[in-house]
Design an enzyme around this catalytic site. Structure first.
Site, short mmCIF file in Angstrom:
data_model
loop_
_atom_site.label_atom_id
_atom_site.label_comp_id
_atom_site.label_asym_id
_atom_site.label_seq_id
_atom_site.Cartn_x
_atom_site.Cartn_y
_atom_site.Cartn_z
CD GLN A 77 37.34 29.86 29.26
OE1 GLN A 77 38.54 29.97 29.05
NE2 GLN A 77 36.58 29.04 28.56
CD GLU A 135 40.13 26.71 30.25
OE1 GLU A 135 40.54 25.85 29.45
OE2 GLU A 135 39.95 27.90 29.93
CG HIS A 140 44.96 38.72 43.75
ND1 HIS A 140 45.76 39.83 43.82
CD2 HIS A 140 43.68 39.19 43.81
CE1 HIS A 140 45.02 40.92 43.93
NE2 HIS A 140 43.73 40.55 43.92
#
Length: 318
Positions: free
Chosen positions: A178, A240, A267
């Site tokens: 994630q 997420e 980023h």
């Protein structure tokens, strides 16, 4: 921001999520931390002595060995054709010798925004025992707090890392699972990542009593490694998006994007087959640019903003 109704899906380029960038104080410590504790491989390294920074690209590889020299042309070619998602660590030279220097983790007010990265593991208890024995500092152990069945640790810069058990798969070890970003208005943000960049919503969870929602999105992959839709077995990571209810109706509210002081998260980045065509598509859909390919010192890349002001890099594949 942009008009979702104006998007022509037939002309949307393939955007493949290829990186999450974090700034690090000491790259020797950070690279060792991720390679020794989470099985990541250093795929490629770039040094820019004139600009006084270096880049380190790490990844978990699925049933694949890797022995290329990270500074070689072969490694560079592998990186920019890689169909997975790497962790890009950015080191600004000199920070490692400044005892007072630190980066923003994204989890302290008033500079919250980026939340964490996460790794899937085979056995949570065993993994936590091994991490603790290796000296990794815990924020939360599996049996602590209201959310059982997961853990959080700190990396050397204080970034949060979630450790999550995965369901049985045909691969072993850790995999990057994630990148979590907090978002103000999920409808606007979903419109960007789903409708503009072509990501797919795999799962959403709503916690009405706790007043927050989670949205898990997966990227399309050029080589077709996107058929698994189960976030508990998927090898490639999900994005997420965390929404704290009510922020969408507060005109004054905003999240910290990590690129203004205090800095930290940098980023996400996506590979495209034709950078100019992709930028035209983004421009036609009113996506705001930070940098176009022909601007600045670094050519062949572009940066745009998502609805929360997080930076998104657009990179030519190959």
């Amino acid at each position: 921001f942009f008009l979702i109704c104006s998007i022509n899906m037939a002309t949307r380029p393939l955007f493949s999520w290829q990186q999450t960038m974090l700034r690090v104080k000491d790259p020797i410590q950070s690279v060792k931390y991720y390679t020794s504790n989470f099985g990541m491989k250093l795929l490629a390294k770039y040094d820019f002595p004139d600009s006084k920074f270096s880049l380190y690209f790490l990844a978990n590889l699925r049933n694949q060995s890797y022995d290329l020299d990270p500074s070689s042309k072969e490694a560079e070619q592998f990186l920019w054709n890689f169909d997975g998602t790497v962790l890009e660590l950015t080191h600004n030279h000199g920070t490692e010798t400044d005892e007072s220097f630190s980066y923003n983790s994204g989890n302290e007010e008033p500079y919250r925004g980026f939340g964490h990265i996460a790794f899937h593991c085979e056995d949570l208890e065993k993994s936590c025992e091994e991490l603790e024995a290796a000296g990794v500092k815990f924020k939360k152990k599996p049996n602590e707090g209201r959310m059982s069945g997961l853990a959080f640790v700190y990396d050397p810069d204080g970034y949060w890392i979630e450790i999550i058990p995965r369901e049985k798969t045909d691969y072993s070890g850790y995999n990057l699972a994630q990148t979590m970003l907090r978002v103000k208005d999920p409808q606007k943000t979903l419109g960007f990542y789903r409708d503009i960049l072509g990501m797919e919503m795999l799962k959403e969870r709503h916690f009405e009593s706790a007043k927050f929602s989670l949205f898990f999105m997966a990227s399309q992959r050029k080589n077709g490694e996107d058929s698994d839709k189960n976030i508990k077995t998927l090898f490639h990571p999900t994005l997420e998006l965390t929404h704290n209810h009510g922020t969408e109706s507060d005109d004054a509210f905003s999240y910290h994007n990590g690129n203004e002081e205090p800095k930290g998260f940098g980023h996400t980045g996506f590979l495209v087959d034709d950078l100019d065509a992709a930028c035209k598509y983004l421009e036609d859909n009113n996506v705001p640019f930070i940098k176009k390919p022909s601007e600045g010192k670094m050519r062949g890349i572009a940066f745009v903003k998502d609805p929360d002001g997080y930076w998104v890099e657009i990179i030519q594949r190959g």
